[in-house]
Design a protein around this motif. Structure first.
Motif, mmCIF file in Angstrom:
data_model
loop_
_atom_site.group_PDB
_atom_site.id
_atom_site.type_symbol
_atom_site.label_atom_id
_atom_site.label_comp_id
_atom_site.label_asym_id
_atom_site.label_seq_id
_atom_site.Cartn_x
_atom_site.Cartn_y
_atom_site.Cartn_z
ATOM 1 N N VAL A 124 -13.457 11.965 -10.246
ATOM 2 C CA VAL A 124 -14.713 12.449 -9.668
ATOM 3 C C VAL A 124 -14.797 12.217 -8.167
ATOM 4 O O VAL A 124 -15.690 12.752 -7.510
ATOM 5 N N SER A 125 -13.872 11.421 -7.620
ATOM 6 C CA SER A 125 -13.934 11.121 -6.190
ATOM 7 C C SER A 125 -12.602 10.556 -5.729
ATOM 8 O O SER A 125 -11.753 10.154 -6.540
ATOM 9 N N THR A 126 -12.417 10.508 -4.409
ATOM 10 C CA THR A 126 -11.220 9.870 -3.864
ATOM 11 C C THR A 126 -11.194 8.388 -4.214
ATOM 12 O O THR A 126 -10.132 7.813 -4.446
ATOM 13 N N GLU A 127 -12.387 7.777 -4.279
ATOM 14 C CA GLU A 127 -12.452 6.354 -4.624
ATOM 15 C C GLU A 127 -11.918 6.111 -6.035
ATOM 16 O O GLU A 127 -11.226 5.118 -6.289
ATOM 17 N N MET A 128 -12.217 7.035 -6.950
ATOM 18 C CA MET A 128 -11.728 6.884 -8.316
ATOM 19 C C MET A 128 -10.210 7.002 -8.351
ATOM 20 O O MET A 128 -9.530 6.244 -9.051
ATOM 21 N N PHE A 129 -9.656 7.943 -7.586
ATOM 22 C CA PHE A 129 -8.203 8.051 -7.519
ATOM 23 C C PHE A 129 -7.593 6.771 -6.969
ATOM 24 O O PHE A 129 -6.595 6.263 -7.489
ATOM 25 N N GLU A 130 -8.181 6.238 -5.919
ATOM 26 C CA GLU A 130 -7.659 5.002 -5.328
ATOM 27 C C GLU A 130 -7.689 3.857 -6.334
ATOM 28 O O GLU A 130 -6.750 3.055 -6.419
ATOM 29 N N GLU A 131 -8.774 3.761 -7.110
ATOM 30 C CA GLU A 131 -8.885 2.702 -8.117
ATOM 31 C C GLU A 131 -7.838 2.881 -9.215
ATOM 32 O O GLU A 131 -7.218 1.906 -9.674
ATOM 33 N N LEU A 132 -7.624 4.129 -9.650
ATOM 34 C CA LEU A 132 -6.611 4.392 -10.669
ATOM 35 C C LEU A 132 -5.220 4.019 -10.170
ATOM 36 O O LEU A 132 -4.417 3.438 -10.902
ATOM 37 N N HIS A 133 -4.954 4.348 -8.919
ATOM 38 C CA HIS A 133 -3.643 4.037 -8.364
ATOM 39 C C HIS A 133 -3.441 2.526 -8.272
ATOM 40 O O HIS A 133 -2.356 2.014 -8.603
ATOM 41 N N TRP A 134 -4.486 1.817 -7.864
ATOM 42 C CA TRP A 134 -4.402 0.349 -7.802
ATOM 43 C C TRP A 134 -4.150 -0.250 -9.181
ATOM 44 O O TRP A 134 -3.300 -1.121 -9.353
ATOM 45 N N SER A 135 -4.868 0.235 -10.192
ATOM 46 C CA SER A 135 -4.734 -0.339 -11.537
ATOM 47 C C SER A 135 -3.350 -0.079 -12.118
ATOM 48 O O SER A 135 -2.841 -0.881 -12.902
ATOM 49 N N ARG A 136 -2.733 1.028 -11.729
ATOM 50 C CA ARG A 136 -1.417 1.363 -12.278
ATOM 51 C C ARG A 136 -0.277 0.723 -11.508
ATOM 52 O O ARG A 136 0.724 0.299 -12.095
ATOM 53 N N THR A 137 -0.412 0.614 -10.186
ATOM 54 C CA THR A 137 0.712 0.162 -9.363
ATOM 55 C C THR A 137 0.512 -1.201 -8.718
ATOM 56 O O THR A 137 1.487 -1.835 -8.301
ATOM 57 N N GLY A 138 -0.742 -1.638 -8.586
ATOM 58 C CA GLY A 138 -1.012 -2.863 -7.859
ATOM 59 C C GLY A 138 -0.944 -2.677 -6.353
ATOM 60 O O GLY A 138 -0.916 -3.659 -5.604
ATOM 61 N N ARG A 139 -0.944 -1.415 -5.885
ATOM 62 C CA ARG A 139 -0.886 -1.149 -4.453
ATOM 63 C C ARG A 139 -2.114 -0.347 -4.027
ATOM 64 O O ARG A 139 -2.583 0.542 -4.748
ATOM 65 N N THR A 140 -2.602 -0.649 -2.845
ATOM 66 C CA THR A 140 -3.719 0.088 -2.268
ATOM 67 C C THR A 140 -3.269 1.501 -1.908
ATOM 68 O O THR A 140 -2.127 1.700 -1.475
ATOM 69 N N ALA A 141 -4.152 2.484 -2.100
ATOM 70 C CA ALA A 141 -3.873 3.859 -1.699
ATOM 71 C C ALA A 141 -4.721 4.194 -0.476
ATOM 72 O O ALA A 141 -5.943 4.061 -0.511
ATOM 73 N N MET A 142 -4.068 4.621 0.596
ATOM 74 C CA MET A 142 -4.755 4.919 1.841
ATOM 75 C C MET A 142 -4.541 6.392 2.203
ATOM 76 O O MET A 142 -3.401 6.862 2.254
ATOM 77 N N TYR B 211 0.832 -1.204 0.000
ATOM 78 C CA TYR B 211 0.000 0.000 0.000
ATOM 79 C C TYR B 211 0.869 1.257 0.000
ATOM 80 O O TYR B 211 2.029 1.246 0.407
ATOM 81 N N ASP B 212 0.281 2.332 -0.525
ATOM 82 C CA ASP B 212 0.860 3.669 -0.461
ATOM 83 C C ASP B 212 -0.106 4.558 0.310
ATOM 84 O O ASP B 212 -1.295 4.247 0.428
ATOM 85 N N GLN B 213 0.377 5.671 0.795
ATOM 86 C CA GLN B 213 -0.471 6.694 1.383
ATOM 87 C C GLN B 213 -0.690 7.806 0.365
ATOM 88 O O GLN B 213 0.055 7.915 -0.615
ATOM 89 N N TYR B 214 -1.699 8.641 0.585
ATOM 90 C CA TYR B 214 -1.881 9.772 -0.318
ATOM 91 C C TYR B 214 -2.536 10.941 0.399
ATOM 92 O O TYR B 214 -3.192 10.785 1.440
ATOM 93 N N VAL B 215 -2.309 12.124 -0.173
ATOM 94 C CA VAL B 215 -2.923 13.363 0.310
ATOM 95 C C VAL B 215 -3.507 14.086 -0.896
ATOM 96 O O VAL B 215 -3.194 13.769 -2.050
ATOM 97 N N CYS B 216 -4.371 15.038 -0.624
ATOM 98 C CA CYS B 216 -4.855 15.936 -1.675
ATOM 99 C C CYS B 216 -4.502 17.357 -1.242
ATOM 100 O O CYS B 216 -4.960 17.829 -0.196
ATOM 101 N N LEU B 217 -3.660 18.010 -2.035
ATOM 102 C CA LEU B 217 -3.164 19.337 -1.692
ATOM 103 C C LEU B 217 -3.621 20.360 -2.732
ATOM 104 O O LEU B 217 -3.805 20.032 -3.909
ATOM 105 N N GLU B 218 -3.771 21.601 -2.309
ATOM 106 C CA GLU B 218 -4.120 22.673 -3.227
ATOM 107 C C GLU B 218 -2.863 23.207 -3.913
ATOM 108 O O GLU B 218 -1.836 23.405 -3.270
ATOM 109 N N THR B 219 -2.974 23.430 -5.216
ATOM 110 C CA THR B 219 -1.863 23.957 -6.001
ATOM 111 C C THR B 219 -2.362 25.120 -6.845
ATOM 112 O O THR B 219 -3.543 25.470 -6.807
#
Length: 232
Positions: A40-58, A8-16
């Motif tokens: 469209v959602s944090t869930e979509m980001f998590e799914e994209l990260h899983w599909s690309r890396t094979g690791r859960t995003a928390m 698994y990886d961790q993630y944040v959402c930051l303003e830029t």
């Protein structure tokens, strides 16, 4: 039983300057980033990260070390980044993109030369697949006519990032419409990319624009050793 740390990886959402940015990271490196406008959602980001890396995003609250500074300054060259499963040629392209300084632009031919890549299409494909957008700053890459590539961004995102870096795209576009690509100084007899830090210091009275490097060399100018324009 918890998830093993290597799964698994961790993630944040930051303003830029271009809006929200999801950034995932392992203990060692940033492993992915996606503008919030592209999911469209944090869930979509998590799914994209899983599909690309094979690791859960928390999700977490503490960003990777150096991340806030890199986003604030636009200087992420020294930030640890893991490009994952990309083929070696695409990794070299993105590493070349990472070397483009804040506030500057480089054409695809320059990126291809630095990366030892083949055709412009190879560069564009690597930009399109960039897994760490904004931190690997493909908004600083243009086509040969000076038009931004923006292969990894929605309309407006690349523009917002360039505006935040003080890149005068209107002036640069006018330069390109005249078929010009390089700017020389008649005092130093050196030619640069127009957005090079040295080129920006040339006063109007001493600017000498060129269509290409061959024209500049015929006029007795040599290439800048800092921005290293393509000369062949």
């Amino acid at each position: 039983m918890g998830i093993p740390q290597d799964r698994y990886d961790q993630y944040v959402c930051l303003e830029t300057d271009a809006g929200g940015l999801y950034v995932a990271f392992s203990p060692q490196a940033v492993t992915g980033s996606v503008p919030s406008s592209m999911v469209v959602s944090t869930e979509m980001f998590e799914e994209l990260h899983w599909s690309r890396t094979g690791r859960t995003a928390m999700r977490c609250t503490v960003p990777f070390r150096g991340l806030r500074t890199a986003l604030r300054t636009g200087r992420a060259r020294n930030l640890a980044i893991d490009l994952g499963r990309l083929p070696e040629e695409q990794r070299r392209v993105l590493e070349a993109v990472r070397s483009v300084p804040r506030g500057q632009l480089r054409p695809t031919s320059w990126i291809a030369r630095e990366a030892g890549a083949g055709q412009e299409d190879d560069v564009l494909e690597a930009l399109r697949l960039n897994p760490v957008v904004q931190l690997v700053p493909c908004h600083r890459v243009t086509y040969e006519d000076g038009t931004p590539c923006d292969a990894a961004y929605l309309p407006g995102t690349g523009r917002a990032l360039r505006d935040a870096e003080g890149i005068d795209m209107e002036r640069f576009a006018d330069f390109g419409r005249q078929g010009l690509s390089l700017l020389g100084s008649d005092t130093t007899r050196i030619f640069c990319h127009p957005t090079c830090a040295h080129a920006r210091r040339i006063t109007a009275a001493h600017q000498r624009p060129f269509h290409d490097a061959a024209e500049a060399r015929r006029a007795g100018y040599r290439a800048c050793h800092v921005c290293r324009p393509v000369t062949v």
